[in-house]
Design an enzyme around this catalytic site. Structure first.
Site: not given
Lengths: 376, 376
Positions: B92-95, B146, B194, B221, B271, B311, B340
């Site tokens: 991600d961009s860090g915004g 962003d 956004q 957002g 995510d 799993c 898990h």
């Protein structure tokens, strides 16, 4: 339980052997990772087998009795079923924890009264009760109930304590004979030599322990603060009186060099929290020496943690990445360090065994110790 | 980067596809475990592959920039080399982190000034700088810089913020074109829609984002406190304006049922920290519903955590053992729960994909959601 001696080193007391238990073989000398409440901290059971190559783990009677308790463990069918570890388990007797962890403990002839460090509830550990708890846990190797005197202790205290431990041992042996294993496989009792740092007491205790003719014998009350040379002297003395045809277990020891020195004195089994506890603090034992992974010097060292041992984790992650995980406070750092340190300890005892069988243990040990001790 | 659409569901907007990156294929719909500082918390890279079957993980530009820093990452040859994860990585961009974690942040046309939450040092994130940092990290998918407005935001704030995000996006696109990948494989930019919860802004932003003709597009957002129905409405609206032949990524979402609903609206990538963060607190998502593993009711439930998924960890450990680990405060509890939950999320999107390809996604989804939501 069977113990087969495969080789004796010609220039030391080191031996290589095989212990056969109801949950399989243990190749000695061996290091046993400590799984206090039924979990080796920060390590999965799969990693214990595949990466660390552990052959036996240790559980703590005091902790397992308080949590999850014998009711739950019995319903599960024992600790092996509960935690999924199907190789041998040794449980300590709880004596040491009663004195180091619990509150308001009172020592009587009957046993030790104490209050749980978790909820303050009151409990009595007697030799009989501690055997029963370990029967319920389903340990392959059960430790006798003992008092572990602090270092230093005066002679009178050490002697009285040792005599109490001996009377408790006789009750443990009797109660083992009067009770049955709970889950269909054999459980063996190991008595514990005490006597602090007094040679005559250590001799007396070793002879008394040997006279019980148990499947194996343990040496307790060492690595509690005494100088290393004194530990070696006491271990050597005990080994000289403990039968050679039974495994000898030195409790709570120690650094990699402590382990090699004690192997040379005739010890077959070890346990210690050092590889996991120190690992969680960023201290690594490696085939090149000791590393404090938090040091700035590792920030751009992209070499593997330790290429000298056969462990995926040690070979796969770099020192720089592991340092980053510690600096950033990531749990994965503790996991990787714990796996590596345990894998290194298991590697070390396996190498020791190989050199005992090859007949060059002592010279190998003397070469290794300065390497292991150096700070990188 | 290639995106191939394999199947469209007839009774919803759900799609199945394949994304091809310089680090291999991603089968969509997909869930991406969050590896904030280059480590998915409490999970090893081996477990990510073998147990969780993760195909792509996420890193955080803000965190990685502060620790270990781009210098170290560049010397390592990028994050893949640094952490040993050789499959795709999205950063991600860090915004979002600048606004949620840092101190004294100031928003200007140029970018965002902020103080590190670690040491108070001052930094500027501009669109150009954030592209450069992600180039250094070596992300396969780079997110545009962003501003993510809080919920609720008033219309004027949301509109101004969106317009700033669009101007920043144009600068990101330009800087991507003017710079080269650092490690010899392709890096793709995903812009972010956004517009808060205003339909006309979301439409406008989706159209602007689509006009950039990037390799994939993201919706930001959402899942920031608005009602679920509003999130679905906005996601559906954005999907209707974002090109169908590019992957669509809904950032930071969500529960298992959120994921299934959004797949039905046309989302391909997700995510969320929920499986790991909630896992570390003892909340399990399973094929039978939601479990608070700390509850007393699991103390003697010796059944597997979840037999409904492929799993090892979920099949091997019992609910009773996992509860014990949480009650005793053992790190292994967090490890098992994290593995898990992530394995369950990956299982869920794999099942979704199968049902999209089979043509019965929507009825399967409507059956599954009440099961997934129930508290056990």
């Amino acid at each position: 339980m069977e113990f087969e001696l495969l080789a004796n080193d010609s220039s030391s007391q080191a031996r290589a052997g095989n212990i056969t238990t109801g949950h399989g073989e243990i190749e000695t000398p061996i290091f046993m990772p400590v799984g206090t409440v039924g979990s080796v901290k920060a390590v999965t059971q799969q990693q214990l087998k595949e990466e660390i190559k552990a052959q036996i783990i240790l559980g703590n009677t005091y902790h397992l009795y308080l949590r999850p308790g014998t009711d739950v463990l019995e319903q599960a069918g024992g600790l092996h079923k509960f935690n999924g570890w199907d190789r041998p388990i040794l449980t300590d007797s709880g004596g040491y924890q009663v004195f180091s962890l619990s509150n308001n403990r009172k020592l009587k002839e009957e046993g030790a009264m104490f209050q749980s460090h978790i909820d303050g509830s009151k409990h009595l550990f007697s030799p009989e009760r501690v055997i029963e708890i370990q029967r319920s846990i389903g340990a392959d190797i059960i430790m006798a109930f003992d008092e572990c005197p602090p270092y230093p202790s005066d002679y009178a205290y050490a002697k009285n304590s040792m005599e109490l431990t001996h009377r408790w041992l006789a009750r443990c042996v009797k109660h083992m004979q009067e009770t049955e294993p709970k889950y269909g496989y054999e459980q063996s009792l190991f008595p514990i030599v005490q006597g602090s740092t007094f040679k005559d007491l250590r001799q007396m205790s070793s002879e008394f322990v040997a006279s019980m003719e148990c499947d194996g014998n343990a040496i307790g009350g060492l690595s509690v603060g005494e100088p290393e040379e004194m530990m070696y002297e006491m271990a050597a003395l005990c080994c000289s009186y403990l039968p050679a045809d039974k495994p000898r277990y030195l409790m709570g020891v120690g650094t990699p060099w402590n382990i090699l020195e004690n192997i040379s004195l005739g010890i077959d089994m070890f346990d210690c929290v050092m590889p996991t506890r120190n690992g969680r603090n960023g201290m690594l034992f490696t085939s090149q020496g000791v590393i404090n992974i938090k040091n700035k010097k590792w920030a751009t060292d992209f070499s593997a943690i330790d290429e000298g041992i056969d462990c995926h984790t040690s070979n796969f992650y770099s020192k720089a990445y592991l340092r980053h995980l510690f600096v950033a406070g990531e749990i994965l750092g503790m996991q990787i360090a714990s796996i590596h340190n345990l894998a290194f300890y298991l590697h070390l005892v396996k190498e020791a065994r190989k050199h005992i069988i090859n007949g060059d243990f002592n010279s190998w040990k003397n070469e290794m110790i300065p390497v292991l001790k150096q700070r990188l």
